[in-house]
Design an enzyme around this catalytic site. Structure first.
Site, PDB file in Angstrom:
ATOM      1  N   GLU A 126      10.568  -4.633   4.403  1.00 10.44           N
ATOM      2  CA  GLU A 126      10.634  -6.051   4.024  1.00 10.44           C
ATOM      3  C   GLU A 126      10.292  -6.218   2.543  1.00 10.44           C
ATOM      4  O   GLU A 126      10.996  -6.898   1.782  1.00 10.44           O
ATOM      5  CB  GLU A 126       9.633  -6.881   4.850  1.00 10.44           C
ATOM      6  CG  GLU A 126       9.942  -6.976   6.324  1.00 10.44           C
ATOM      7  CD  GLU A 126       9.247  -5.915   7.150  1.00 10.44           C
ATOM      8  OE1 GLU A 126       8.981  -4.816   6.612  1.00 10.44           O
ATOM      9  OE2 GLU A 126       8.986  -6.171   8.337  1.00 10.44           O
ATOM     10  N   GLU A 155      -4.745  -6.622  14.847  1.00  9.78           N
ATOM     11  CA  GLU A 155      -4.255  -5.307  14.429  1.00  9.78           C
ATOM     12  C   GLU A 155      -5.398  -4.290  14.501  1.00  9.78           C
ATOM     13  O   GLU A 155      -5.164  -3.100  14.709  1.00  9.78           O
ATOM     14  CB  GLU A 155      -3.661  -5.370  13.010  1.00  9.78           C
ATOM     15  CG  GLU A 155      -2.765  -4.184  12.670  1.00  9.78           C
ATOM     16  CD  GLU A 155      -1.927  -4.388  11.416  1.00  9.78           C
ATOM     17  OE1 GLU A 155      -0.705  -4.577  11.527  1.00  9.78           O
ATOM     18  OE2 GLU A 155      -2.500  -4.345  10.306  1.00  9.78           O
ATOM     19  N   GLY A 187      -4.823  -1.795   4.944  1.00  8.88           N
ATOM     20  CA  GLY A 187      -4.026  -2.935   4.481  1.00  8.88           C
ATOM     21  C   GLY A 187      -4.700  -4.275   4.735  1.00  8.88           C
ATOM     22  O   GLY A 187      -4.785  -5.126   3.847  1.00  8.88           O
ATOM     23  N   ARG A 188      -5.222  -4.481   5.941  1.00  5.77           N
ATOM     24  CA  ARG A 188      -5.806  -5.784   6.282  1.00  5.77           C
ATOM     25  C   ARG A 188      -7.199  -5.971   5.702  1.00  5.77           C
ATOM     26  O   ARG A 188      -7.831  -7.010   5.931  1.00  5.77           O
ATOM     27  CB  ARG A 188      -5.792  -5.987   7.799  1.00  5.77           C
ATOM     28  CG  ARG A 188      -6.439  -4.877   8.599  1.00  5.77           C
ATOM     29  CD  ARG A 188      -6.069  -4.968  10.065  1.00  5.77           C
ATOM     30  NE  ARG A 188      -6.534  -3.821  10.837  1.00  5.77           N
ATOM     31  CZ  ARG A 188      -5.866  -2.680  10.987  1.00  5.77           C
ATOM     32  NH1 ARG A 188      -4.714  -2.510  10.368  1.00  5.77           N
ATOM     33  NH2 ARG A 188      -6.352  -1.703  11.720  1.00  5.77           N
ATOM     34  N   LYS A 226       0.836  -1.199   0.000  1.00  7.23           N
ATOM     35  CA  LYS A 226       0.000   0.000   0.000  1.00  7.23           C
ATOM     36  C   LYS A 226       0.873   1.252   0.000  1.00  7.23           C
ATOM     37  O   LYS A 226       0.678   2.166  -0.791  1.00  7.23           O
ATOM     38  CB  LYS A 226      -0.916  -0.040   1.225  1.00  7.23           C
ATOM     39  CG  LYS A 226      -1.799   1.168   1.361  1.00  7.23           C
ATOM     40  CD  LYS A 226      -2.764   1.008   2.522  1.00  7.23           C
ATOM     41  CE  LYS A 226      -3.437   2.349   2.808  1.00  7.23           C
ATOM     42  NZ  LYS A 226      -4.406   2.282   3.891  1.00  7.23           N
ATOM     43  N   LYS A 279       9.203  -0.699  14.294  1.00  5.15           N
ATOM     44  CA  LYS A 279       9.778  -0.359  12.979  1.00  5.15           C
ATOM     45  C   LYS A 279      10.868   0.699  13.136  1.00  5.15           C
ATOM     46  O   LYS A 279      11.939   0.608  12.548  1.00  5.15           O
ATOM     47  CB  LYS A 279       8.699   0.214  12.046  1.00  5.15           C
ATOM     48  CG  LYS A 279       7.783  -0.800  11.415  1.00  5.15           C
ATOM     49  CD  LYS A 279       6.887  -0.077  10.395  1.00  5.15           C
ATOM     50  CE  LYS A 279       5.697  -0.903  10.010  1.00  5.15           C
ATOM     51  NZ  LYS A 279       4.757  -0.210   9.146  1.00  5.15           N
ATOM     52  N   HIS A 339      -4.998 -33.298  17.417  1.00  2.00           N
ATOM     53  CA  HIS A 339      -3.871 -34.142  17.840  1.00  2.00           C
ATOM     54  C   HIS A 339      -2.711 -33.294  18.342  1.00  2.00           C
ATOM     55  O   HIS A 339      -1.584 -33.778  18.445  1.00  2.00           O
ATOM     56  CB  HIS A 339      -3.443 -35.032  16.670  1.00  2.00           C
ATOM     57  CG  HIS A 339      -4.568 -35.910  16.210  1.00  2.00           C
ATOM     58  ND1 HIS A 339      -4.830 -37.130  16.788  1.00  2.00           N
ATOM     59  CD2 HIS A 339      -5.540 -35.707  15.287  1.00  2.00           C
ATOM     60  CE1 HIS A 339      -5.911 -37.657  16.211  1.00  2.00           C
ATOM     61  NE2 HIS A 339      -6.357 -36.814  15.302  1.00  2.00           N
TER      62      HIS A 339
HETATM   63  O1  F6P Z   1       3.200  -2.830   9.738  1.00  2.00           O
HETATM   64  C1  F6P Z   1       1.849  -3.053   9.642  1.00  2.00           C
HETATM   65  C2  F6P Z   1       1.348  -2.764   8.260  1.00  2.00           C
HETATM   66  O2  F6P Z   1       1.246  -1.397   8.070  1.00  2.00           O
HETATM   67  C3  F6P Z   1       0.029  -3.455   8.008  1.00  2.00           C
HETATM   68  O3  F6P Z   1      -1.039  -2.749   8.491  1.00  2.00           O
HETATM   69  C4  F6P Z   1       0.068  -3.606   6.543  1.00  2.00           C
HETATM   70  O4  F6P Z   1      -0.868  -4.541   6.098  1.00  2.00           O
HETATM   71  C5  F6P Z   1       1.495  -4.035   6.335  1.00  2.00           C
HETATM   72  O5  F6P Z   1       2.221  -3.277   7.268  1.00  2.00           O
HETATM   73  C6  F6P Z   1       2.042  -3.854   4.954  1.00  2.00           C
HETATM   74  O6  F6P Z   1       2.007  -2.520   4.570  1.00  2.00           O
HETATM   75  P1  F6P Z   1       2.198  -2.112   3.054  1.00  2.00           P
HETATM   76  O7  F6P Z   1       1.090  -2.728   2.266  1.00  2.00           O
HETATM   77  O8  F6P Z   1       2.166  -0.616   3.030  1.00  2.00           O
HETATM   78  O9  F6P Z   1       3.538  -2.631   2.592  1.00  2.00           O
END
Ligand code: F6P
Length: 533
Positions: A199, A337, A251-252, A193, A497, A368
């Site tokens: 990452e 979240e 995002g979620r 987003k 972060k 199990h």
């Molecule tokens: O760190 C949490 C977050 O902001 C989530 O809410 C989001 O889904 C994820 O990181 C990834 O964010 P992006 O889509 O901006 O890379």
């Protein structure tokens, strides 16, 4: 009625019924027909809980006192209910396929939504009929968990290129995923987003180098899903392969739009549209169904009852559906979240516990592993079972019968338990006597009286999956409204972060760990001394 009066009424109901064995509620032979919600094809059964008619009335009064309906309408109509970020919350617009206009700041967002959906469809068709054999979605959190969960869930409908997911910054993830793929026939989708998530950007650069070195063409084999036009263009992805969305999609909650592109490529445009229609059907139900008929509302109230009033701190999500293996992880982000907060919208402390710890795994595997604790542990874990009437393997129907029997047996066992007398009879039959009989019997006692709900659906197809996801989104929303919190921000992920960014040069050795606490200094020292020179 004021909110605090309504809350107090539910507390009174809890105090009055806490010691009851709720199996006795089935003396009312109509209970199973009354303590459930149906949509056109799904059923949420919450009869195996300690909720009786008076408690349900009190819970519904609580929802009314919290003005859930007004909050719901504010969300659907594009008001800026995410007040800490000054944003509307409109993932519902992404599946508002034939609905009316949705206004944000006086502008209808639907033409843009439908245009992007159309572009995604054309692109998905192109990829599905091209030389591309593998698609790699690089994203994390909401830009990974949704599509990864849905691609696995809908594998019987998958007829496009194979779809893979890379999320972790651990090089193991990108290395293991790319190994064996052909850089010339792989499409990489960078899903972020913000297009700043470290990452995702690190993995995207690694994948780009892999593709260039392997003879592929990142110029034509990369696509981006993002709200950041600057970010995607700086990365070098041309606008025709960028699928944008707006900041009113959290995002979620983003699987319904461009973040769902990998799913669309996998199952095709028609399947994806059916998924959206499932979400839309749940939206319409959520807006129209009254009181106890309203599935997301009742699901939320049962959750609030168990968490805030009964004090059960965790919630197990137990799909008896192997292809929903990633659903617990998806719900972890969705629920934790969204509702893992300590302050209310106005900045004051929330006076009660907020979101529960969500965890789980598919049945029967979990039986199990961790069900021992669920059945005989000292804590009560409300369980949320999910089961399809039909599987996708008609030749192996006996498997499905076993699956269903196991699912229903678990909720029955949790409710019914096994008394000391019953356990003693069993042990006597096995030849035990006297003190040894008592000792052996004690280990076979199940307290029972452990609540669960069961979500039953016909078959895990795209439409049903859309309904399930939207059901849980709205359930989380209602719980957030009752708790008075903003379910749509996530400030709690920021501090870690920031500190990670500051620690990176320390770990690399470019800066000292001076000023850090002793534990952090010692761990940095350990890592530096043990790494390959
Ligand atoms: O760190 C949490 C977050 O902001 C989530 O809410 C989001 O889904 C994820 O990181 C990834 O964010 P992006 O889509 O901006 O890379």
């Amino acid at each position: 009625m004021t909110f605090s009066d309504a809350w107090a009424d539910v507390e009174v109901r809890h105090a009055a019924t806490a010691d009851r064995k709720f199996l006795s509620l089935f003396d009312d032979t109509g209970r199973a027909d009354t303590f459930r919600c149906d949509t056109s094809d799904m059923r949420l059964d919450y009869s195996k809980t300690n909720i009786d008619a008076e408690t349900r009335d009190a819970l519904l009064a609580l929802a009314e006192a919290a003005d859930v309906a007004a909050h719901r309408d504010a969300m659907f109509s594009g008001q800026k209910i995410n007040q800490t970020e000054g944003r509307a919350v409109l993932h519902t617009a992404l599946r508002n396929l034939d609905g009316g206009p949705v206004l944000v700041d006086g502008t209808d967002v639907m033409p843009g939504v439908l245009d992007t959906l159309g572009r995604m469809g054309v692109f998905a068709d192109e990829i599905r009929s091209s030389h591309i054999t593998n698609v790699v979605n690089i994203g994390i959190g909401g830009s990974d968990l949704g599509p990864a969960m849905a691609v696995q869930a809908l594998s019987p409908y998958h007829d496009g290129p194979a779809v893979h997911f890379v999320s972790n910054v651990d090089a193991a993830d990108v290395s293991d995923t790319l190994r064996g793929l052909d850089p010339k026939t792989t499409l990489v989708i960078v899903a972020s987003k913000t297009f700043t998530t470290v990452e995702t950007m690190t993995n995207a650069r690694t994948a780009r180098a892999w593709m260039s070195e392997g003879g592929g063409d990142p110029g034509t084999q990369f696509a981006a899903l993002s709200t950041s036009e600057d970010g995607t263009s700086q990365f070098g992805i041309p606008p025709e392969r960028v699928f944008g969305f707006e900041d009113w999609v959290g995002g979620r909650y983003s699987l319904w739009g461009p973040i769902g592109l990998s799913l669309m490529i996998g199952i095709g445009r028609r399947g994806f549209m059916a998924f959206l229609r499932g979400g839309q059907a749940m939206d319409l139900h959520f807006q129209a169904a009254q009181g106890a008929e309203n599935m997301p509302l009742m699901h939320a109230l049962v959750g609030i009852w168990h968490n805030q009033f009964c004090g059960h701190a965790t919630r197990a999500v137990l799909p008896y559906d192997q292809r929903l293996g990633q659903l617990p992880a998806y719900f972890q982000q969705l629920e934790m979240e969204s509702n893992g907060k300590s302050v209310r919208m106005d900045g004051s402390d929330v006076p009660v516990h907020t979101g529960p710890v969500v965890w789980g795994a598919p049945g029967t595997n979990g039986q199990h592993a961790f069900y021992q604790l669920i059945h005989q542990g000292t804590r009560t874990i409300p369980c949320e079972f999910m089961i399809a009437a039909q599987g996708h393997e008609p030749d192996l129907e006996h498997h499905h019968h076993l699956l269903v029997a196991n699912c229903l047996a678990q909720s029955e066992a949790l409710m019914r338990g096994r008394s000391t007398d019953e356990a003693r009879v069993l042990m006597r039959e096995k030849g035990f006597e006297g003190a040894e009989l008592d000792r052996q019997a004690a280990h076979r006692v199940f307290s029972g009286n452990r609540p669960s709900v069961t979500l039953a659906y016909p078959k895990l197809d795209p439409f049903v999956l859309g309904q399930i996801i939207a059901l849980y989104e709205h359930r989380v929303f209602v719980e957030g409204v009752i708790l008075g919190i903003n379910s749509f921000d996530q400030w709690g992920v920021e501090l870690g972060k920031e500190l990670a960014t500051a620690l990176q040069p320390v770990v690399e050795g470019a800066q000292t760990a001076d000023g850090k606490d002793g534990s952090t200094q010692a761990l940095v020292d350990f890592v530096q001394r043990h790494r390959v020179p």
